[in-house]
Design a protein around this motif. Sequence first.
Motif, PDB file in Angstrom:
ATOM      1  N   ALA A 158      88.985-103.385  32.608  1.00 21.23           N
ATOM      2  CA  ALA A 158      89.604-102.906  31.202  1.00 21.23           C
ATOM      3  C   ALA A 158      89.107-102.351  30.334  1.00 21.23           C
ATOM      4  O   ALA A 158      88.658-101.434  30.625  1.00 21.23           O
ATOM      5  N   SER A 159      88.874-103.091  29.513  1.00 22.86           N
ATOM      6  CA  SER A 159      88.038-102.364  27.919  1.00 22.86           C
ATOM      7  C   SER A 159      86.646-102.917  28.137  1.00 22.86           C
ATOM      8  O   SER A 159      86.333-103.888  27.783  1.00 22.86           O
ATOM      9  N   LEU A 160      85.840-101.955  28.925  1.00 16.42           N
ATOM     10  CA  LEU A 160      84.315-102.089  29.020  1.00 16.42           C
ATOM     11  C   LEU A 160      83.714-102.245  27.675  1.00 16.42           C
ATOM     12  O   LEU A 160      83.791-101.523  26.965  1.00 16.42           O
ATOM     13  N   ALA A 170      90.933 -95.478  40.892  1.00 14.44           N
ATOM     14  CA  ALA A 170      92.514 -95.231  40.846  1.00 14.44           C
ATOM     15  C   ALA A 170      93.096 -96.612  40.903  1.00 14.44           C
ATOM     16  O   ALA A 170      93.738 -96.937  41.766  1.00 14.44           O
ATOM     17  N   THR A 171      93.058 -97.396  39.864  1.00 18.82           N
ATOM     18  CA  THR A 171      93.647 -98.736  39.944  1.00 18.82           C
ATOM     19  C   THR A 171      94.324 -98.686  38.492  1.00 18.82           C
ATOM     20  O   THR A 171      94.085 -97.756  37.575  1.00 18.82           O
ATOM     21  N   THR A 172      95.184 -99.697  38.278  1.00 16.04           N
ATOM     22  CA  THR A 172      95.911-100.011  36.990  1.00 16.04           C
ATOM     23  C   THR A 172      94.850-100.208  36.014  1.00 16.04           C
ATOM     24  O   THR A 172      95.274-100.204  34.790  1.00 16.04           O
ATOM     25  N   MET A 173      93.694-100.984  36.599  1.00 16.59           N
ATOM     26  CA  MET A 173      92.938-101.492  35.490  1.00 16.59           C
ATOM     27  C   MET A 173      91.408-101.133  35.751  1.00 16.59           C
ATOM     28  O   MET A 173      90.879-101.558  36.902  1.00 16.59           O
ATOM     29  N   GLY A 174      90.978-100.120  35.316  1.00 16.78           N
ATOM     30  CA  GLY A 174      89.671 -99.683  35.584  1.00 16.78           C
ATOM     31  C   GLY A 174      88.469-100.742  35.567  1.00 16.78           C
ATOM     32  O   GLY A 174      88.680-101.899  34.753  1.00 16.78           O
ATOM     33  N   HIS A 175      87.561-100.801  36.545  1.00 18.54           N
ATOM     34  CA  HIS A 175      86.681-101.743  36.328  1.00 18.54           C
ATOM     35  C   HIS A 175      85.124-101.386  37.033  1.00 18.54           C
ATOM     36  O   HIS A 175      85.112-100.241  37.678  1.00 18.54           O
ATOM     37  N   ILE A 176      84.137-102.015  36.979  1.00 15.40           N
ATOM     38  CA  ILE A 176      82.914-101.737  37.965  1.00 15.40           C
ATOM     39  C   ILE A 176      82.645-102.842  38.868  1.00 15.40           C
ATOM     40  O   ILE A 176      83.331-103.780  38.738  1.00 15.40           O
ATOM     41  N   LYS A 177      81.761-102.478  39.682  1.00 11.47           N
ATOM     42  CA  LYS A 177      81.495-103.416  40.683  1.00 11.47           C
ATOM     43  C   LYS A 177      80.031-103.746  40.806  1.00 11.47           C
ATOM     44  O   LYS A 177      79.383-103.260  40.054  1.00 11.47           O
ATOM     45  N   SER A 220      82.845 -94.207  32.345  1.00  7.70           N
ATOM     46  CA  SER A 220      83.315 -93.533  33.313  1.00  7.70           C
ATOM     47  C   SER A 220      83.367 -93.798  34.612  1.00  7.70           C
ATOM     48  O   SER A 220      84.532 -93.299  35.356  1.00  7.70           O
ATOM     49  N   ILE A 221      82.684 -94.596  35.164  1.00  8.40           N
ATOM     50  CA  ILE A 221      82.925 -94.968  36.588  1.00  8.40           C
ATOM     51  C   ILE A 221      84.333 -95.724  36.558  1.00  8.40           C
ATOM     52  O   ILE A 221      84.975 -95.678  37.564  1.00  8.40           O
ATOM     53  N   ALA A 222      84.526 -96.538  35.577  1.00  9.02           N
ATOM     54  CA  ALA A 222      85.812 -97.590  35.539  1.00  9.02           C
ATOM     55  C   ALA A 222      87.035 -96.560  35.592  1.00  9.02           C
ATOM     56  O   ALA A 222      88.037 -96.812  36.253  1.00  9.02           O
ATOM     57  N   ALA A 223      86.809 -95.518  34.816  1.00  8.82           N
ATOM     58  CA  ALA A 223      87.832 -94.671  34.504  1.00  8.82           C
ATOM     59  C   ALA A 223      88.259 -93.818  35.729  1.00  8.82           C
ATOM     60  O   ALA A 223      89.503 -93.271  35.869  1.00  8.82           O
ATOM     61  N   SER A 224      87.175 -93.578  36.611  1.00  6.14           N
ATOM     62  CA  SER A 224      87.564 -92.777  37.985  1.00  6.14           C
ATOM     63  C   SER A 224      88.205 -93.532  38.810  1.00  6.14           C
ATOM     64  O   SER A 224      88.598 -92.895  40.106  1.00  6.14           O
TER      65      SER A 224
END
Length: 387
Positions: free
Chosen positions: A269-271, A319-326, A313-317
Motif C-alpha cells: 500500500a503506502s510504502l 495490477a492489484t488493488t494494493m501495490g506491494h513488493i515481494k 515504482s515496482i509496487a505501482a506496476s
Amino acid sequence: MSEWKEYKLGDITNWYSGGTPSKDKKDYWGGSIPWISAKTMTDYQVSSSELTITENGLANGSRLAIEKDILLLVRGSGLFIDIPINIVEKPVAFNQDIKAIRAKNPELQDFIFFWLQGNKKGLNDILEETGIGAGKFDTDLLKKLDISIPTNKTEFDFIVQTAKAIFDKIDLLERQNAALEKMAQTLFRQWFLEEANDEWAISSLSEMANFLNGLACQKFPPKNDLDKLPALKIKELSSGISENSDWVSTDIKPEYIVKNSDVIFAWSASLMVKIWDGQDCILNQHLFKVTSEDYPKWFYYLWCKHHLTEFISIAASHATTMGHIKRGDLDEAKVLIPSPEELGAMTEQAEPLIQKIIANNIQINTLIKLRDSLLPKLMTGEVTVEQ
C-alpha cells in the motif's frame, strides 16, 4: 480564575473557502504560489507544497491565505485520525477541503489557533461522516462553538506564550530532524554513489539485514486489559498510535514487539521506511521490522531508504488493488559493503546523526504529551497564571 468573556467562534472570525484550479489548464499550475491540500497539512506552520499554482490559477479557482491565517481541514478521510490545523507562515493558496480562519481582531489570532488545537475533542464531537466514509465538518456548527477568552491581558499573554513555546519547541526539533536526515542522506550519496570503491563487495538487502514480516494481529486478540499492546499498522506508522488503534495480546514471540528506534518498512500500500518513534506496539502484517546482527542501524536504514523509490515504482506496476513488493525484490536490491575499517569510519560520522534523530523523537513525544494534556486546561482557564 479571572474573568473570561464568552463568544461564538463565528462572531469573532471571518471564514474563507479555497478551491482547485482546473487541472486541464497548464498555465494554472507550476507557478510560485504553494497550493495546500490535506496532504501538505502535516506541520504546525505551513509555507510550502510540492504542488504550486500561478497567479492565473489563483484568480481562476483558488484563494490566497495570508500570513497568520489559520487553515482548518473540514473534509477528508484523515479527519478520523487527526484534525489538521495550521498557521500560515507565508501566503499560500488552498483547496476546497480547507477553510481559512482570520480573527476580526488580529490580536486574537494566536489565541484562536491554540484554542482550536486544545479543543480537538470538542471538534471531534461534531465531526460528521460523508457517504463515502470521509469525515466532514458543518461550517455553521463550527461557527456556533463557544469560545471563552480571558479579559486580563497578563493571563491572555501567559496562555498564548506558554502554548507557543511548546509548539515552537516541537517545530524546532522536527526541523532539526529533517536537517539531520538530509545530512545522513548526503553522506550516504557521497560514499556509495559518488565515491564508491569498485573493490567493495556486492550484497543485497535481504542478505545484509533481517526483514521480519508482521503478524495477522486480528488472530491475537487481548486476553485481558493488562497484557496487551496496540497494533502497528500502516496507518499508525504514518500517523501514530491513537485511541482508534486495535489492541493485540502480548502473548506472542518477543521479536514481534516494536520498540522506539526500531526501523520499520511498510512494503504494501503506502510504502515507507521509518525509524519508529512511538510507544511499544505489535508488528502487523504488511510491515517489516528491519534488523541486522552484522551492520549498524544507519547502514541498513539508509540502504532501505535508497531503494524506496524503486520499490514504490515496482509496487505501482502490480495490477492489484494494493501495490506491494515481494521478498524477491529485496533479493534484487543491491548493497555495497565497504571493508570493516571503512565501515567503522563511516559509522563514526553517520550513526550520531541517526541517534540524535532518535533522541529528538523521544523529546518530541514528551512535548506532545505535555501539549495534549496542558493545552485544553490552558485554553479553558483550568490552569492559571498563579498555578
